[in-house]
Write an enzyme that holds these catalytic residues in place. Structure first.
Site, PDB file in Angstrom:
ATOM      1  N   VAL A 172       0.802  -1.224   0.000  1.00  0.00           N
ATOM      2  CA  VAL A 172       0.000   0.000   0.000  1.00  0.00           C
ATOM      3  C   VAL A 172       0.837   1.278   0.000  1.00  0.00           C
ATOM      4  O   VAL A 172       0.281   2.373  -0.097  1.00  0.00           O
ATOM      5  CB  VAL A 172      -0.958   0.035   1.210  1.00  0.00           C
ATOM      6  CG1 VAL A 172      -2.018  -1.039   1.082  1.00  0.00           C
ATOM      7  CG2 VAL A 172      -0.192  -0.094   2.528  1.00  0.00           C
ATOM      8  N   TYR A 173       2.146   1.179   0.110  1.00  0.00           N
ATOM      9  CA  TYR A 173       2.969   2.381   0.102  1.00  0.00           C
ATOM     10  C   TYR A 173       2.922   3.017  -1.288  1.00  0.00           C
ATOM     11  O   TYR A 173       3.319   2.395  -2.275  1.00  0.00           O
ATOM     12  CB  TYR A 173       4.414   2.071   0.481  1.00  0.00           C
ATOM     13  CG  TYR A 173       4.626   1.667   1.925  1.00  0.00           C
ATOM     14  CD1 TYR A 173       3.586   1.746   2.859  1.00  0.00           C
ATOM     15  CD2 TYR A 173       5.857   1.204   2.370  1.00  0.00           C
ATOM     16  CE1 TYR A 173       3.781   1.381   4.177  1.00  0.00           C
ATOM     17  CE2 TYR A 173       6.063   0.838   3.694  1.00  0.00           C
ATOM     18  CZ  TYR A 173       5.018   0.918   4.587  1.00  0.00           C
ATOM     19  OH  TYR A 173       5.217   0.550   5.901  1.00  0.00           O
ATOM     20  N   ALA A 174       2.425   4.251  -1.316  1.00  0.00           N
ATOM     21  CA  ALA A 174       2.250   4.975  -2.582  1.00  0.00           C
ATOM     22  C   ALA A 174       1.450   4.139  -3.584  1.00  0.00           C
ATOM     23  O   ALA A 174       1.734   4.141  -4.784  1.00  0.00           O
ATOM     24  CB  ALA A 174       3.594   5.382  -3.182  1.00  0.00           C
ATOM     25  N   ASP A 175       0.466   3.407  -3.045  1.00  0.00           N
ATOM     26  CA  ASP A 175      -0.397   2.577  -3.901  1.00  0.00           C
ATOM     27  C   ASP A 175       0.398   1.594  -4.757  1.00  0.00           C
ATOM     28  O   ASP A 175       0.052   1.339  -5.916  1.00  0.00           O
ATOM     29  CB  ASP A 175      -1.273   3.460  -4.800  1.00  0.00           C
ATOM     30  CG  ASP A 175      -2.228   4.329  -3.996  1.00  0.00           C
ATOM     31  OD1 ASP A 175      -2.706   3.864  -2.952  1.00  0.00           O
ATOM     32  OD2 ASP A 175      -2.476   5.475  -4.424  1.00  0.00           O
ATOM     33  N   GLY A 176       1.449   1.052  -4.192  1.00  0.00           N
ATOM     34  CA  GLY A 176       2.257   0.060  -4.903  1.00  0.00           C
ATOM     35  C   GLY A 176       3.451   0.638  -5.636  1.00  0.00           C
ATOM     36  O   GLY A 176       4.330  -0.109  -6.079  1.00  0.00           O
TER      37      GLY A 176
END
Length: 312
Positions: free
Chosen positions: A52-56
Site C-alpha cells: 500500500v505504500y504509494a499505492d504500490g
C-alpha cells in the site's frame, strides 16, 4: 553494519533497516536511489516496504533499483499484505495470495525474503490467514513470514499455532512501533515475542521524528508535522510528557557530543529482542545522519537514565 538474526530463525538482517513508506509520495526517485546506494554501501541489508505504500509505486521503484542500482542479492527485501487501498483490512486467503503475487510482480522478483501480515483481521479465522502464509512459503513466494502491529495475544496465538503443526511456516518476526516515546509493546508484545522466539523489527524508532529534537521550538515548515497527510501522525508526540523525554535525550546527547538522533536510535536498536530498527528517512541527507548515528553505543548509566525518564 552489524547483522543480526531475527528471533530464533536463520534470517539475518542489518541492525538498521531502511523503510520506504515515503518513497514516491514524499521522497522522489532520485532521492530514493541515493538513499538505497548509501544504505547498501554502509552494509545495510534490510529494506522494508508494503503493497500500500504509494499505492504500490514504492514496490515498483524498489524493483527498478534492485535491477539497475543495487543487486537484489545484497538486500533482504521485506514487504507486507492485508491492508486494502481503502484502508480496510482483509486477511482472507484469497486477498493475501493475490496481494503477494501483485507485490512480486511490482518488485520484479519470484520471492521476497520476508512477507509480513500488515495488521490483524478479526473477521477472518486466524487458521485461514496462516494457511495463506504456509502456502506462500511452500510455493517459494517468500522465505520467511512475520506479522505487524499485532497485540501480545494475537502474536502468541499466531506463533504458537504455527509451531504446533508439522510443516507449518513459523512466524519469525513482529514489526511494531518502539521508541523512547512509545514503549507500550514492553507490556505484552515483547514478552510474547521472547516466549515464542519471534524477533522484533522496531518501526519509528525516532518517535515519528520528534526525538531528533526538531520540534522543540515549534513545527518546522519542511517537517512531517507540517505536512497535511502526516501532521496527525506526529501530533500525539508533541505533548508535555514527550517534551520532557526529548529534553532528556538532548541533555544526554550534549554530554556525549553526539546528536539526539544518535541517542534515541541507539537506545531502541539495542533493546532486548530487537533485531533491527527501521528508519524512514525522507531525504538522502537525513539517512546519512542516521547511518553516522549508528556508530554510537550508549553508556549503561545514560541508558538507565533514559529508561527511567521514559518509563510507562
Amino acid at each position: 553494519m552489524d547483522q543480526r538474526f531475527v528471533g530464533r530463525s536463520g534470517l539475518a538482517v542489518s541492525r538498521i533497516g531502511l523503510g520506504t513508506m515515503t518513497w514516491v509520495r514524499d521522497t522522489p526517485p532520485e532521492e530514493a536511489t541515493a538513499q538505497l546506494t548509501a544504505f547498501a554501501d554502509a552494509g545495510g541489508t534490510l529494506i522494508d516496504t508494503a503493497d500500500v505504500y504509494a499505492d504500490g509505486e514504492a514496490e515498483r521503484l524498489i524493483g527498478r533499483l534492485i535491477r539497475d542500482v543495487v543487486p537484489r542479492s545484497r538486500l533482504v527485501i521485506a514487504t507486507k499484505s492485508v491492508l486494502t487501498p481503502r484502508g480496510d483490512v482483509d486477511a482472507s486467503r484469497r486477498n493475501l495470495i493475490r496481494s503477494l503475487d501483485a507485490s512480486l510482480s511490482r518488485l520484479g522478483v519470484d520471492e521476497v525474503d520476508l512477507w509480513q501480515l500488515h495488521a490483524f483481521d478479526p473477521r477472518v479465522p486466524l487458521e485461514e490467514t496462516l494457511a495463506a502464509v504456509d502456502l506462500a512459503v511452500s510455493t517459494g513466494r517468500t522465505a520467511y513470514a512475520g506479522v505487524c502491529n499485532y497485540t501480545g495475544w494475537q502474536l502468541a496465538a499466531a506463533a504458537v499455532h504455527q509451531q504446533c503443526g508439522p510443516g507449518r511456516a513459523p512466524i519469525v518476526s513482529i514489526q511494531a512501533e518502539y521508541s523512547l516515546l512509545a514503549r507500550e509493546i514492553e507490556l505484552e508484545v515483547l514478552p510474547a515475542a521472547e516466549y515464542t522466539g519471534v524477533g522484533v523489527l522496531a518501526w519509528s524508532p525516532l518517535g515519528r521524528g520528534v526525538l531528533t529534537g526538531k520540534y522543540r521550538t515549534g513545527i518546522p515548515a519542511d517537517s512531517r508535522g507540517a505536512s497535511p497527510h502526516m501532521a496527525e501522525f506526529v501530533r500525539p508526540y508533541l505533548d508535555e510528557r514527550c517534551r520532557r523525554i526529548v529534553e532528556s535525550v538532548v541533555t544526554a546527547a550534549d554530554g556525549l557530543g553526539v546528536t539526539p538522533l544518535a541517542v534515541a536510535l541507539s537506545w531502541v536498536r539495542d533493546r532486548p529482542g530487537v533485531a533491527s530498527a527501521i528508519v524512514g528517512a525522507r531525504t538522502h541527507a537525513q539517512l546519512l545522519d542516521i547511518l553516522k548515528a549508528d556508530r554510537l553505543t550508549l553508556p549503561r548509566e545514560i541508558r538507565e537514565a533514559l529508561d527511567d525518564v521514559s518509563a510507562l
